[in-house]
Write a protein that holds these residues in place. Structure first.
Motif, PDB file in Angstrom:
ATOM      1  N   SER A   1      48.501  44.188  31.317  1.00  0.00           N
ATOM      2  CA  SER A   1      48.021  44.200  29.945  1.00  0.00           C
ATOM      3  C   SER A   1      47.471  45.598  29.705  1.00  0.00           C
ATOM      4  CB  SER A   1      46.926  43.168  29.723  1.00  0.00           C
ATOM      5  OG  SER A   1      46.396  43.282  28.415  1.00  0.00           O
ATOM      6  N   ALA A   2      47.959  46.251  28.669  1.00  0.00           N
ATOM      7  CA  ALA A   2      47.502  47.611  28.339  1.00  0.00           C
ATOM      8  C   ALA A   2      47.554  48.526  29.569  1.00  0.00           C
ATOM      9  CB  ALA A   2      46.117  47.579  27.731  1.00  0.00           C
ATOM     10  N   ALA A   3      48.631  48.470  30.296  1.00  0.00           N
ATOM     11  CA  ALA A   3      48.880  49.312  31.470  1.00  0.00           C
ATOM     12  C   ALA A   3      47.921  49.053  32.631  1.00  0.00           C
ATOM     13  CB  ALA A   3      48.873  50.793  31.093  1.00  0.00           C
ATOM     14  N   ARG A   4      47.277  47.897  32.628  1.00  0.00           N
ATOM     15  CA  ARG A   4      46.369  47.520  33.721  1.00  0.00           C
ATOM     16  C   ARG A   4      46.915  46.268  34.391  1.00  0.00           C
ATOM     17  NH1 ARG A   4      41.432  45.973  30.732  1.00  0.00           N
ATOM     18  NH2 ARG A   4      43.069  45.195  29.393  1.00  0.00           N
ATOM     19  N   PRO A   5      46.927  46.224  35.722  1.00  0.00           N
ATOM     20  CA  PRO A   5      47.441  45.047  36.409  1.00  0.00           C
ATOM     21  C   PRO A   5      46.451  43.877  36.369  1.00  0.00           C
ATOM     22  CG  PRO A   5      46.612  46.604  38.008  1.00  0.00           C
ATOM     23  CD  PRO A   5      46.524  47.275  36.656  1.00  0.00           C
ATOM     24  N   LEU A   6      47.003  42.678  36.267  1.00  0.00           N
ATOM     25  CA  LEU A   6      46.209  41.465  36.413  1.00  0.00           C
ATOM     26  C   LEU A   6      45.903  41.289  37.890  1.00  0.00           C
ATOM     27  CD1 LEU A   6      45.018  38.716  35.508  1.00  0.00           C
ATOM     28  CD2 LEU A   6      47.323  37.765  35.792  1.00  0.00           C
ATOM     29  N   ILE A   7      44.645  41.086  38.204  1.00  0.00           N
ATOM     30  CA  ILE A   7      44.219  40.938  39.594  1.00  0.00           C
ATOM     31  C   ILE A   7      44.226  39.452  39.960  1.00  0.00           C
ATOM     32  CG2 ILE A   7      42.327  41.308  41.230  1.00  0.00           C
ATOM     33  CD1 ILE A   7      43.747  43.881  40.206  1.00  0.00           C
ATOM     34  N   PRO A   8      44.937  39.105  41.036  1.00  0.00           N
ATOM     35  CA  PRO A   8      44.914  37.708  41.506  1.00  0.00           C
ATOM     36  C   PRO A   8      43.481  37.284  41.862  1.00  0.00           C
ATOM     37  CG  PRO A   8      46.652  38.933  42.607  1.00  0.00           C
ATOM     38  CD  PRO A   8      45.818  39.932  41.861  1.00  0.00           C
ATOM     39  N   ARG A   9      43.202  36.005  41.723  1.00  0.00           N
ATOM     40  CA  ARG A   9      41.840  35.496  41.946  1.00  0.00           C
ATOM     41  C   ARG A   9      41.284  35.856  43.324  1.00  0.00           C
ATOM     42  NH1 ARG A   9      42.652  29.462  39.795  1.00  0.00           N
ATOM     43  NH2 ARG A   9      44.617  29.809  40.881  1.00  0.00           N
ATOM     44  N   SER A  10      42.125  35.868  44.339  1.00  0.00           N
ATOM     45  CA  SER A  10      41.641  36.119  45.701  1.00  0.00           C
ATOM     46  C   SER A  10      41.129  37.544  45.909  1.00  0.00           C
ATOM     47  CB  SER A  10      42.746  35.817  46.718  1.00  0.00           C
ATOM     48  OG  SER A  10      43.881  36.626  46.466  1.00  0.00           O
TER      49      SER A  10
ATOM     50  N   ARG B   1      39.238  50.371  32.873  1.00  0.00           N
ATOM     51  CA  ARG B   1      40.261  51.425  32.987  1.00  0.00           C
ATOM     52  C   ARG B   1      41.310  51.100  34.039  1.00  0.00           C
ATOM     53  NH1 ARG B   1      35.788  54.691  32.771  1.00  0.00           N
ATOM     54  NH2 ARG B   1      35.832  55.017  35.017  1.00  0.00           N
ATOM     55  N   ARG B   2      40.952  50.335  35.068  1.00  0.00           N
ATOM     56  CA  ARG B   2      41.821  50.162  36.230  1.00  0.00           C
ATOM     57  C   ARG B   2      42.574  48.846  36.305  1.00  0.00           C
ATOM     58  NH1 ARG B   2      37.985  50.914  40.987  1.00  0.00           N
ATOM     59  NH2 ARG B   2      39.890  50.681  42.156  1.00  0.00           N
ATOM     60  N   PHE B   3      41.974  47.727  35.856  1.00  0.00           N
ATOM     61  CA  PHE B   3      42.593  46.422  36.021  1.00  0.00           C
ATOM     62  C   PHE B   3      41.960  45.430  35.068  1.00  0.00           C
ATOM     63  CE2 PHE B   3      39.803  47.595  39.590  1.00  0.00           C
ATOM     64  CZ  PHE B   3      38.692  46.813  39.316  1.00  0.00           C
TER      65      PHE B   3
END
Length: 142
Positions: free
Chosen positions: A70-79, A104-106
């Motif tokens: 989303s907006a050039a930021r990765p979705l971080i898995p819950r773990s 800015r990062r995720f």
């Protein structure tokens, strides 16, 4: 769906292999990936309960090489989320700086609230530790 892995190369500061590995074992991530590929339903109630938190983001999410952005930021898995929150706090930044750095990062739904909660818990722990500080009574031997 975007099939352009050059987009991912610009994120050198984060370990995409770790995201990829953890996303494979994350049911929510896998289900969301499938919904993004197949298409979101027209009503929030038609989504599985565990994906409803993504409803407001549905128009901003996209997939590159089986990774969600989303907006050039990765979705971080819950773990991985707790570890990233702790990494953000290592610098002992204020909560606003932590949020800006993370933004800015995720991303993940509820990230800002979790940063706030972590910061509050850490402040409370610090205050509790301060109340345990014991000044030795240098006069006790008299």
């Amino acid at each position: 769906i975007i099939d352009d892995s050059s987009h991912i190369q610009s994120y050198n500061d984060f370990q995409y292999s770790k995201i990829r590995t953890h996303s494979e074992g994350d049911n929510q991530y896998s289900l969301l990936l499938r919904k993004l590929i197949e298409g979101f339903p027209t009503a929030k109630q038609a989504l599985p309960q565990e994906l409803q938190e993504f409803w407001s983001l549905r128009d901003d999410l996209y997939v590159i090489d089986d990774m969600i952005f989303s907006a050039a930021r990765p979705l971080i898995p819950r773990s991985l989320r707790r570890g990233l929150l702790e990494e953000l706090h290592v610098g002992h930044q204020g909560v606003q700086t932590m949020k800006a750095n993370a933004r800015r990062r995720f991303f993940w739904p509820g990230m800002h609230q979790q940063i706030q909660q972590l910061r509050t818990m850490q402040r409370n722990a610090t205050a509790l530790d301060a109340t345990k500080w014991h000044h030795p009574n240098t006069w006790s031997h008299f």
